[in-house]
Scaffold this motif. Structure first.
Motif, PDB file in Angstrom:
ATOM      1  N   SER A   9       0.848  -1.197   0.000  1.00 18.04           N
ATOM      2  CA  SER A   9       0.000   0.000   0.000  1.00 18.04           C
ATOM      3  C   SER A   9       0.878   1.239   0.000  1.00 18.04           C
ATOM      4  O   SER A   9       1.732   1.406   0.858  1.00 18.04           O
ATOM      5  N   ILE A  11       0.168   5.200   0.051  1.00 16.17           N
ATOM      6  CA  ILE A  11      -0.957   6.105   0.268  1.00 16.17           C
ATOM      7  C   ILE A  11      -0.451   7.540   0.344  1.00 16.17           C
ATOM      8  O   ILE A  11       0.322   7.891   1.232  1.00 16.17           O
ATOM      9  N   GLU A  13      -1.812  10.793   1.105  1.00 13.36           N
ATOM     10  CA  GLU A  13      -2.868  11.646   1.668  1.00 13.36           C
ATOM     11  C   GLU A  13      -2.491  13.110   1.648  1.00 13.36           C
ATOM     12  O   GLU A  13      -3.305  13.966   1.367  1.00 13.36           O
ATOM     13  N   VAL A  30       3.478  -0.809   3.960  1.00 11.66           N
ATOM     14  CA  VAL A  30       2.658   0.400   3.942  1.00 11.66           C
ATOM     15  C   VAL A  30       3.608   1.591   3.916  1.00 11.66           C
ATOM     16  O   VAL A  30       4.426   1.760   4.822  1.00 11.66           O
ATOM     17  N   MET A  32       3.186   5.617   3.703  1.00 11.48           N
ATOM     18  CA  MET A  32       2.109   6.597   3.795  1.00 11.48           C
ATOM     19  C   MET A  32       2.664   7.996   4.010  1.00 11.48           C
ATOM     20  O   MET A  32       3.504   8.222   4.861  1.00 11.48           O
ATOM     21  N   SER A  34       1.162  10.980   5.250  1.00 17.80           N
ATOM     22  CA  SER A  34      -0.101  11.239   5.928  1.00 17.80           C
ATOM     23  C   SER A  34      -0.320  12.696   6.317  1.00 17.80           C
ATOM     24  O   SER A  34       0.619  13.457   6.480  1.00 17.80           O
ATOM     25  N   TRP A  41      -4.611  18.070   1.374  1.00 18.62           N
ATOM     26  CA  TRP A  41      -3.698  17.698   0.290  1.00 18.62           C
ATOM     27  C   TRP A  41      -2.975  18.935  -0.214  1.00 18.62           C
ATOM     28  O   TRP A  41      -3.593  19.979  -0.432  1.00 18.62           O
TER      29      TRP A  41
END
Length: 153
Positions: A9, A11, A13, A30, A32, A34, A41
């Motif tokens: 994953s 991600i 964000e 993962v 991320m 974040s 964003w």
């Protein structure tokens, strides 16, 4: 070529994630970028991941920046506010949670995640990358990404 295994994953964000060349991102990883409370964003907030990094099975990475030639071993955790320099190894199961900028060739290992400085950075995973590029197409559908200079307007 960067290899991203199934079930990984990535991600984005908070903003875009730019991944360099010759990285290996294994299963259940993962990565991320974040958001913090109240943030949105932001296109200018980029998480840059360098080249020749290995993210082993089940690691979780929330770092602010990742340099080149790093190994994030299985089940390790790198928290927010951490900048990984070049040639670092985060040992299996280690948890880094205090925001800091790691020094080049930092090695965290053992049950106490003790820090040592290695004399050299870890070797590139060229053989593993070549093997995966030959084997994975037999079992998974691969997507080729056009580089910006190859894009057709």
């Amino acid at each position: 070529m960067t290899v991203i295994h199934p079930k990984a994953s990535i991600i984005a964000e908070a903003g875009p994630i730019v991944i360099g060349e010759n990285n290996i991102i294994e299963e259940q990883v993962v990565i991320m970028h974040s958001l913090k409370d109240g943030e949105e964003w932001d296109e200018s907030r980029v998480l840059k991941i360098g080249s020749n990094n290995v993210f082993e099975v089940g690691c979780a990475v929330f770092a602010n920046a990742i340099g080149d030639h790093n190994v994030i071993e299985a089940k390790s955790y790198v928290g927010e506010g951490i900048e990984i320099a070049n040639g670092c190894i985060i040992g299996a199961g280690c948890r880094l949670t205090v925001p800091e900028k790691l020094q080049d060739n930092s090695v965290f290992s053992g049950s106490a995640c003790s820090l040592n400085i290695a004399p050299d950075r870890p070797p590139a995973q060229t053989l593993q990358l070549e093997f995966l590029s030959k084997v994975l197409p037999n079992y998974h559908h691969l997507k080729k990404v056009k580089k910006p200079e190859q894009a057709v307007n």
